[in-house]
Design a protein around this motif. Structure first.
Motif, PDB file in Angstrom:
ATOM      1  N   MET A  10       0.809  -1.216   0.000  1.00 19.78           N
ATOM      2  CA  MET A  10       0.000   0.000   0.000  1.00 19.78           C
ATOM      3  C   MET A  10       0.848   1.275   0.000  1.00 19.78           C
ATOM      4  SD  MET A  10      -3.054  -0.906  -0.274  1.00 19.78           S
ATOM      5  CE  MET A  10      -3.276  -2.596  -0.775  1.00 19.78           C
ATOM      6  N   LYS A  11       2.170   1.086  -0.226  1.00 21.05           N
ATOM      7  CA  LYS A  11       3.124   2.206  -0.347  1.00 21.05           C
ATOM      8  C   LYS A  11       3.232   3.049   0.928  1.00 21.05           C
ATOM      9  CE  LYS A  11       1.477   4.235  -3.918  1.00 21.05           C
ATOM     10  NZ  LYS A  11       1.371   5.224  -5.007  1.00 21.05           N
ATOM     11  N   GLU A  12       3.002   2.411   2.074  1.00 22.02           N
ATOM     12  CA  GLU A  12       3.149   3.138   3.329  1.00 22.02           C
ATOM     13  C   GLU A  12       4.532   2.915   3.938  1.00 22.02           C
ATOM     14  OE1 GLU A  12       0.003   1.555   5.609  1.00 22.02           O
ATOM     15  OE2 GLU A  12      -1.589   2.459   4.401  1.00 22.02           O
ATOM     16  N   ASN A  13       5.285   1.988   3.350  1.00 25.45           N
ATOM     17  CA  ASN A  13       6.615   1.672   3.864  1.00 25.45           C
ATOM     18  C   ASN A  13       7.556   1.608   2.668  1.00 25.45           C
ATOM     19  OD1 ASN A  13       8.908  -0.154   4.581  1.00 25.45           O
ATOM     20  ND2 ASN A  13       7.899  -0.098   6.572  1.00 25.45           N
ATOM     21  N   GLU A  14       8.489   2.531   2.575  1.00 21.48           N
ATOM     22  CA  GLU A  14       9.356   2.620   1.397  1.00 21.48           C
ATOM     23  C   GLU A  14      10.634   1.807   1.568  1.00 21.48           C
ATOM     24  OE1 GLU A  14       8.654   3.970  -1.412  1.00 21.48           O
ATOM     25  OE2 GLU A  14       6.772   4.910  -0.838  1.00 21.48           O
ATOM     26  N   GLU A  15      10.913   0.979   0.599  1.00 21.28           N
ATOM     27  CA  GLU A  15      12.195   0.286   0.534  1.00 21.28           C
ATOM     28  C   GLU A  15      13.216   1.231  -0.097  1.00 21.28           C
ATOM     29  OE1 GLU A  15      13.243  -3.392   1.063  1.00 21.28           O
ATOM     30  OE2 GLU A  15      11.857  -2.749   2.618  1.00 21.28           O
ATOM     31  N   GLU A  16      14.490   1.028   0.232  1.00 18.42           N
ATOM     32  CA  GLU A  16      15.530   1.925  -0.252  1.00 18.42           C
ATOM     33  C   GLU A  16      15.930   1.637  -1.687  1.00 18.42           C
ATOM     34  OE1 GLU A  16      18.729   1.670   2.503  1.00 18.42           O
ATOM     35  OE2 GLU A  16      17.637   2.630   4.134  1.00 18.42           O
ATOM     36  N   THR A  17      15.554   0.474  -2.193  1.00 19.26           N
ATOM     37  CA  THR A  17      15.919   0.104  -3.559  1.00 19.26           C
ATOM     38  C   THR A  17      14.654  -0.075  -4.400  1.00 19.26           C
ATOM     39  OG1 THR A  17      15.957  -2.246  -2.951  1.00 19.26           O
ATOM     40  CG2 THR A  17      18.040  -1.025  -2.796  1.00 19.26           C
ATOM     41  N   PRO A  18      14.762   0.092  -5.723  1.00 16.91           N
ATOM     42  CA  PRO A  18      13.559   0.049  -6.567  1.00 16.91           C
ATOM     43  C   PRO A  18      13.008  -1.343  -6.831  1.00 16.91           C
ATOM     44  CG  PRO A  18      15.500   0.447  -7.904  1.00 16.91           C
ATOM     45  CD  PRO A  18      15.959   0.498  -6.467  1.00 16.91           C
ATOM     46  N   LEU A  19      13.855  -2.399  -6.688  1.00 22.48           N
ATOM     47  CA  LEU A  19      13.431  -3.730  -7.111  1.00 22.48           C
ATOM     48  C   LEU A  19      12.183  -4.243  -6.389  1.00 22.48           C
ATOM     49  CD1 LEU A  19      13.882  -6.054  -9.001  1.00 22.48           C
ATOM     50  CD2 LEU A  19      15.583  -6.996  -7.409  1.00 22.48           C
ATOM     51  N   PRO A  20      12.079  -4.142  -5.052  1.00 24.47           N
ATOM     52  CA  PRO A  20      10.834  -4.611  -4.400  1.00 24.47           C
ATOM     53  C   PRO A  20       9.596  -3.907  -4.929  1.00 24.47           C
ATOM     54  CG  PRO A  20      12.556  -4.306  -2.759  1.00 24.47           C
ATOM     55  CD  PRO A  20      13.072  -3.725  -4.042  1.00 24.47           C
ATOM     56  N   GLU A  53      18.710   1.371 -11.593  1.00 25.70           N
ATOM     57  CA  GLU A  53      18.048   0.067 -11.507  1.00 25.70           C
ATOM     58  C   GLU A  53      16.544   0.155 -11.756  1.00 25.70           C
ATOM     59  OE1 GLU A  53      19.041  -1.904  -7.867  1.00 25.70           O
ATOM     60  OE2 GLU A  53      21.115  -1.239  -7.925  1.00 25.70           O
ATOM     61  N   THR A  54      16.172   0.974 -12.714  1.00 23.97           N
ATOM     62  CA  THR A  54      14.753   1.138 -13.044  1.00 23.97           C
ATOM     63  C   THR A  54      14.390   0.464 -14.366  1.00 23.97           C
ATOM     64  OG1 THR A  54      15.233   3.253 -14.104  1.00 23.97           O
ATOM     65  CG2 THR A  54      14.566   3.317 -11.790  1.00 23.97           C
ATOM     66  N   ASP A  55      15.335  -0.279 -14.950  1.00 22.51           N
ATOM     67  CA  ASP A  55      15.102  -0.868 -16.268  1.00 22.51           C
ATOM     68  C   ASP A  55      13.904  -1.828 -16.275  1.00 22.51           C
ATOM     69  OD1 ASP A  55      17.429  -1.913 -14.690  1.00 22.51           O
ATOM     70  OD2 ASP A  55      17.103  -3.669 -15.927  1.00 22.51           O
ATOM     71  N   GLU A  56      13.776  -2.642 -15.229  1.00 24.87           N
ATOM     72  CA  GLU A  56      12.653  -3.596 -15.195  1.00 24.87           C
ATOM     73  C   GLU A  56      11.334  -2.872 -15.000  1.00 24.87           C
ATOM     74  OE1 GLU A  56      12.677  -7.254 -13.250  1.00 24.87           O
ATOM     75  OE2 GLU A  56      14.677  -7.823 -13.920  1.00 24.87           O
ATOM     76  N   ALA A  57      11.342  -1.792 -14.221  1.00 26.33           N
ATOM     77  CA  ALA A  57      10.116  -1.007 -14.044  1.00 26.33           C
ATOM     78  C   ALA A  57       9.658  -0.444 -15.382  1.00 26.33           C
ATOM     79  CB  ALA A  57      10.345   0.111 -13.035  1.00 26.33           C
TER      80      ALA A  57
END
Length: 415
Positions: A273-283, A314-318
């Motif tokens: 629900m985007k209330e907890n941000e991970e530091e990397t884009p992959l998750p 590291e946004t290529d997969e997105a």
């Protein structure tokens, strides 16, 4: 003998004698084990039901109990998020009071000879949390043990970790072995957190064992824990010797498992629900793809676009997954831009070729840019010559696809 008489005689032979009623074997309740008093002294409550003896350890936790950096009470908010959702996501199963966190300890990994000797059930009444850990007195009391868990009662949503593949099938097997004396086992709604954990942290974690996830995701580190593979040996020894001291450590192991399930459920929900941000884009990219696989396309695009806006590396997969969504929405120019970013970003070999093919398809059929479509076919052909990871038959298929497209694009240009 006439034909008619023969038929009449055959009919008489086919008539079956009334089947004798199978006498139901009365259940013989086993005697309580000799060590029952010793186990009670160690802190286990003895329960005697119509099928035998069971031991129970019940533990209560206030909502502000912290495990892995998160309070158990966060479950209320997490469950309310899903109860108010559209029900598409696998986590959207029932309200907080229906959630039953479930974990077992067994004498083996599989097979009819493997017994469940401990079943942990953690639930909440909306305020406090209660953990009931049922312990098999000995194999003769299995029916009593299974009945006392109450898993035959309908209306609950199970939450497990690998429970769909292990714990629940194991329980079904044991229930079948005792079916003559037990109520029918329902088929409850089931949330397996292992599946969600793998979807979100694919490519980020080396191991998806619960212990590894606790350390990497929840920042919870077990101290003086009993390894899971020793649990069957400890239980067998406790039954033979009557000494429950080491068995209590298995109970603690099971307790940590279940507390981790509660906080992991809250953690996964807050990420989704985007209330907890991970530091990397992959998750977050994995979450966007997951929503896409669930056909929640708008939510998927929203997550993936945020990844491309917030992160720089590291946004290529997105961009790759976003390209397919934009194409589905007929935003062809935006889709072209997304696939171009994905191709430049360093995807794996398979996705790189797929991105180039999507670019060529868009440019040939939707954007009318035949020279650029030709160029992307040539780029793919050049890359294929140096690709080592692709299996030969896949490499050959890709070559055929790009050669066919290249020939068609050149014909359209009059070449």
């Amino acid at each position: 003998m006439s034909y008619e008489n023969r038929l009449m005689q055959m009919k008489k032979m086919l008539k079956k004698a009334p089947a004798e009623k199978v006498k139901e074997t009365a259940y013989k309740k086993p005697s309580a084990p000799e060590y029952a008093e010793r186990w009670e002294t160690a802190g286990l409550k003895r329960i005697d039901n119509q099928f035998g003896t069971v031991f129970l350890k019940r533990t209560h936790y206030p909502a502000d109990t912290v495990h892995g950096g998160l309070a158990l009470g966060m479950l209320e908010e997490a469950a309310s998020v899903w109860s108010g959702s559209d029900g598409i996501h696998p986590f959207a199963e029932g309200d907080e009071k229906k959630l039953l966190f479930f974990d077992t300890e067994t004498t083996g990994l599989k097979g009819t000879g493997s017994l469940i000797f401990m079943a942990g059930l953690l639930s909440t009444d909306g305020e406090d949390f209660t953990l009931d850990q049922y312990v098999l007195a000995d194999p003769a009391h299995e029916t009593a043990f299974l009945f006392e868990t109450g898993l035959w009662k309908p209306g609950r949503t199970l939450v497990t970790y690998n429970g769909k593949s292990f714990d629940w099938p194991q329980l079904q097997t044991r229930w079948t072995m005792n079916r003559d004396h037990l109520p029918n086992l329902p088929d409850p709604a089931h949330i397996d957190l292992l599946q969600g954990t793998r979807r979100i942290w694919k490519g980020s974690l080396d191991s998806f064992s619960l212990k590894s996830v606790e350390e990497e995701v929840l920042d919870f580190h077990r101290e003086d824990d009993v390894p899971g593979f020793l649990a069957p040996i400890i239980y067998t020894d406790a039954v033979r010797s009557g000494n429950p001291d080491l068995l209590l450590r298995v109970l603690r192991h099971n307790e940590w498992d279940l507390l981790s399930l509660v906080t992991l459920f809250s953690k996964l929900t807050s990420l989704l629900m985007k209330e907890n941000e991970e530091e990397t884009p992959l998750p977050h990219t994995n979450i966007g793809k997951w929503f896409g696989d669930l056909k929640a396309y708008e939510k998927s695009r929203e997550v993936l676009e945020e990844v491309t806006n917030v992160f720089f590396d590291e946004t290529d997969e997105a961009y790759y997954y976003l390209g397919f969504l934009l194409k589905k929405e007929q935003r062809y120019k935006d889709a072209e831009s997304a696939f171009l970013q994905a191709y430049k970003g360093g995807l794996d070999e398979g996705k790189t070729l797929q991105a180039l093919e999507e670019l060529a398809k868009l440019q040939e059929h939707r954007l009318g840019n035949l020279p650029e479509a030709e160029m992307n076919c040539l780029r793919a052909a050049g890359l294929l010559k140096n690709m080592k990871a692709l299996k030969p038959f896949r490499k050959e298929r890709w070559q055929e696809r790009f050669e066919s497209r290249l020939a068609r694009v050149r014909r359209k240009q009059g070449k």
